[in-house]
Design an enzyme around this catalytic site. Structure first.
Site, mmCIF file in Angstrom:
data_model
loop_
_atom_site.group_PDB
_atom_site.id
_atom_site.type_symbol
_atom_site.label_atom_id
_atom_site.label_comp_id
_atom_site.label_asym_id
_atom_site.label_seq_id
_atom_site.Cartn_x
_atom_site.Cartn_y
_atom_site.Cartn_z
ATOM 1 N N GLU A 130 0.826 -1.193 0.000
ATOM 2 C CA GLU A 130 0.000 0.000 0.000
ATOM 3 C C GLU A 130 0.868 1.254 0.000
ATOM 4 O OE1 GLU A 130 -1.439 -0.911 3.965
ATOM 5 O OE2 GLU A 130 -0.440 0.867 4.704
ATOM 6 N N CYS A 143 3.107 8.274 2.031
ATOM 7 C CA CYS A 143 3.437 7.229 2.994
ATOM 8 C C CYS A 143 3.680 5.955 2.197
ATOM 9 C CB CYS A 143 2.267 7.059 3.959
ATOM 10 S SG CYS A 143 2.478 5.714 5.122
ATOM 11 N N CYS A 150 5.189 -7.716 7.079
ATOM 12 C CA CYS A 150 6.183 -7.272 8.060
ATOM 13 C C CYS A 150 6.448 -8.417 9.015
ATOM 14 C CB CYS A 150 5.664 -6.051 8.839
ATOM 15 S SG CYS A 150 6.870 -5.347 9.993
ATOM 16 N N CYS A 154 4.015 -6.717 15.714
ATOM 17 C CA CYS A 154 3.399 -5.856 16.730
ATOM 18 C C CYS A 154 1.890 -6.166 16.765
ATOM 19 C CB CYS A 154 3.639 -4.384 16.423
ATOM 20 S SG CYS A 154 5.400 -3.982 16.294
ATOM 21 N N CYS A 157 -0.908 -3.837 15.152
ATOM 22 C CA CYS A 157 -0.702 -3.382 13.778
ATOM 23 C C CYS A 157 -1.237 -4.416 12.796
ATOM 24 C CB CYS A 157 0.784 -3.146 13.540
ATOM 25 S SG CYS A 157 1.181 -2.800 11.816
ATOM 26 N N CYS A 386 -1.437 3.604 8.934
ATOM 27 C CA CYS A 386 -0.630 2.621 9.646
ATOM 28 C C CYS A 386 -0.727 1.190 9.134
ATOM 29 C CB CYS A 386 -0.997 2.600 11.121
ATOM 30 S SG CYS A 386 -1.268 4.210 11.810
HETATM 31 N N1 SAH Z 1 7.800 -0.712 10.975
HETATM 32 C C1 SAH Z 1 7.876 0.729 11.098
HETATM 33 C C2 SAH Z 1 6.929 1.466 10.185
HETATM 34 C C3 SAH Z 1 5.520 0.989 10.261
HETATM 35 S S1 SAH Z 1 4.082 1.789 10.609
HETATM 36 C C4 SAH Z 1 7.626 1.134 12.515
HETATM 37 O O1 SAH Z 1 7.159 0.302 13.301
HETATM 38 O O2 SAH Z 1 7.916 2.255 12.876
HETATM 39 C C5 SAH Z 1 4.227 3.400 11.151
HETATM 40 C C6 SAH Z 1 3.675 3.657 12.548
HETATM 41 O O3 SAH Z 1 2.309 3.282 12.674
HETATM 42 C C7 SAH Z 1 4.426 2.895 13.627
HETATM 43 O O4 SAH Z 1 4.699 3.760 14.685
HETATM 44 C C8 SAH Z 1 3.425 1.848 14.023
HETATM 45 O O5 SAH Z 1 3.666 1.366 15.312
HETATM 46 C C9 SAH Z 1 2.130 2.611 13.910
HETATM 47 N N2 SAH Z 1 0.940 1.768 13.871
HETATM 48 C C10 SAH Z 1 0.802 0.538 13.361
HETATM 49 N N3 SAH Z 1 -0.439 0.088 13.522
HETATM 50 C C11 SAH Z 1 -1.128 1.061 14.135
HETATM 51 C C12 SAH Z 1 -2.478 1.189 14.575
HETATM 52 N N4 SAH Z 1 -3.347 0.213 14.405
HETATM 53 N N5 SAH Z 1 -2.850 2.360 15.149
HETATM 54 C C13 SAH Z 1 -1.949 3.350 15.333
HETATM 55 N N6 SAH Z 1 -0.661 3.285 14.955
HETATM 56 C C14 SAH Z 1 -0.251 2.150 14.370
#
Ligand code: SAH
Length: 395
Positions: A130, A143, A150, A154, A157, A386
């Site tokens: 995306e 973005c 990934c 987490c 996410c 995100c």
């Molecule tokens: N892998 C990288 C980039 C990914 S996403 C990282 O972790 O930084 C970018 C941001 O979105 C990260 O801070 C991630 O933790 C956050 N993120 C992911 N899922 C999310 C969600 N459901 N709600 C809010 N933030 C989220």
């Protein structure tokens, strides 16, 4: 998704009118036939000198590499018929060798009166990634994804739930930005700017799918390609590029040594190891203190303020004491906190914090003298935030 139901945009994915689109995307995780093959070589994978060598290998004058590069990085086209400065004979051969189609737009969704636009891309081997374009009055942010899926797992996410499919190539990353630039240049993204002056992509954030520092070489090369001047690259300012990481400490140190002026964002989400071990599982390998030490070294090496990302999750990490603990860790550092109201993933038991808890969190950080912003939630209704975009295509 059967081929007949997919859209057929041009190779940089520009021309789909959004139209009424389903918000829940349907389709399999990826098309059958995905192999271990590498994405085809593209000029955005190579420094200009190597593009010249490829052109010379085809028996054409090396300066054609600059012409091709200007078309791609400056005019955002990879269509030979749009390259009238190249002799007709040999044009197709050059495009085949250096401008293969890498991404096909599978779906485009828009919201915020058309100023937020999410694209679901299908790669050559059927992986889904995306990108999101966000146009503001004073800037345009792309973005981008650095991996299909990934591996960081987490739990809050959407991308983390699906696991890693593969790393994207440098050109697959850059092509997402070029596609956005083309939409803007074609006047397809409404905005508040002077219509006589076409908007450009001003900012790039590696906050789509994937952990950029787990695909280090391709990501650093992509940053160089985005930020080197035309025809070497796209000419975006390094200071307007943000690389966001879960906190891969050795890779942060390596990035600090690259002499790039890009902003580092660290996805902290908890000030204490006990909670962070669960929210960001790689914390079991590199603890909060080590991650922040690496971040401060990065700030010292680059002079750039580090962005600490913190998704506020109701009753999980939004307690006042955790705000104080975070404030104590960050006070006096070259850092600011970007609070992200949690964007709940489908089926998740977690939700965003109450407004009162969010306000108190902000207040306590400010009381420690830590600059804090709350991220806007653009694109939320199209799963634009995100890494949630491809997840809805798989469900
Ligand atoms: N892998 C990288 C980039 C990914 S996403 C990282 O972790 O930084 C970018 C941001 O979105 C990260 O801070 C991630 O933790 C956050 N993120 C992911 N899922 C999310 C969600 N459901 N709600 C809010 N933030 C989220």
């Amino acid at each position: 998704m059967s081929p007949s139901s997919s859209t057929a945009p041009d190779p940089v994915g520009s021309a789909q009118p959004p139209g009424p689109l389903p918000l829940a995307l349907a389709g399999p995780r990826r098309a059958p036939g995905r192999g271990a093959a590498k994405p085809p070589r593209h000029l955005a994978d190579l420094p200009l000198a190597e593009r010249r060598a490829v052109v010379a290998g085809l028996g054409q004058p090396p300066f054609r590499a600059s012409q091709l590069s200007r078309h791609f990085f400056g005019r955002y086209t990879d269509q030979p018929e749009e390259m009238s400065d190249l002799p007709r004979a040999g044009r197709d051969e050059l495009a085949q060798a250096l401008l293969p189609r890498l991404l096909t737009a599978e779906r485009e969704l828009t919201c915020d009166a058309g100023t937020t636009r999410k694209t679901l891309w299908r790669t050559f081997d059927g992986a889904l990634v995306e990108s999101v374009l966000m146009r503001y009055p004073d800037r345009v942010t792309m973005c981008v994804s650095s991996q299909a899926g990934c591996g960081m797992a987490c739990p809050f996410c959407a991308t983390g739930q699906a696991g890693l499919t593969r790393n994207l190539s440098t050109a697959e990353i850059v092509a997402q930005v070029v596609a956005g630039a083309r939409l803007l240049a074609d006047g397809q993204v409404p905005g508040a700017d002077d219509p006589a002056k076409p908007a450009r992509v001003s900012n790039v954030v590696f906050m789509g799918m994937g952990e950029p520092l787990a695909n280090y070489a391709s990501v650093v090369a992509a940053v160089r390609r985005m930020t080197d001047p035309v025809p070497e690259g796209m000419g975006i300012s390094q200071r307007s590029v943000t690389v966001s990481t879960v906190g891969l400490v050795p890779a942060i140190a390596r990035l600090a040594a690259e002499r790039l002026s890009v902003t580092l964002a660290v996805s902290l989400h908890a000030p204490d190891d006990e909670l962070r071990d669960t929210l960001v599982p790689v914390n079991r390998r590199w603890k909060v203190a080590e991650v922040l030490d690496a971040a401060w070294d990065y700030a010292a090496a680059t002079g750039r303020r580090v962005s600490i990302e913190y998704a506020l999750i109701k009753d999980i990490n939004d307690q006042a004491w955790r705000a104080d603990a975070l404030g104590a860790l960050l006070a006096g550092r070259l850092a600011h906190v970007n609070l992200i109201p949690l964007n709940p993933t489908p089926g998740s038991k977690w939700t965003a914090s109450r407004p009162s808890a969010q306000r108190e969190f902000v207040r306590r950080l400010e009381a420690h003298g830590v600059p804090v912003t709350v991220r806007d939630t653009r694109g939320r209704e199209i799963d634009g935030a995100c890494g949630q975009l491809a997840a809805s295509a798989r469900s």
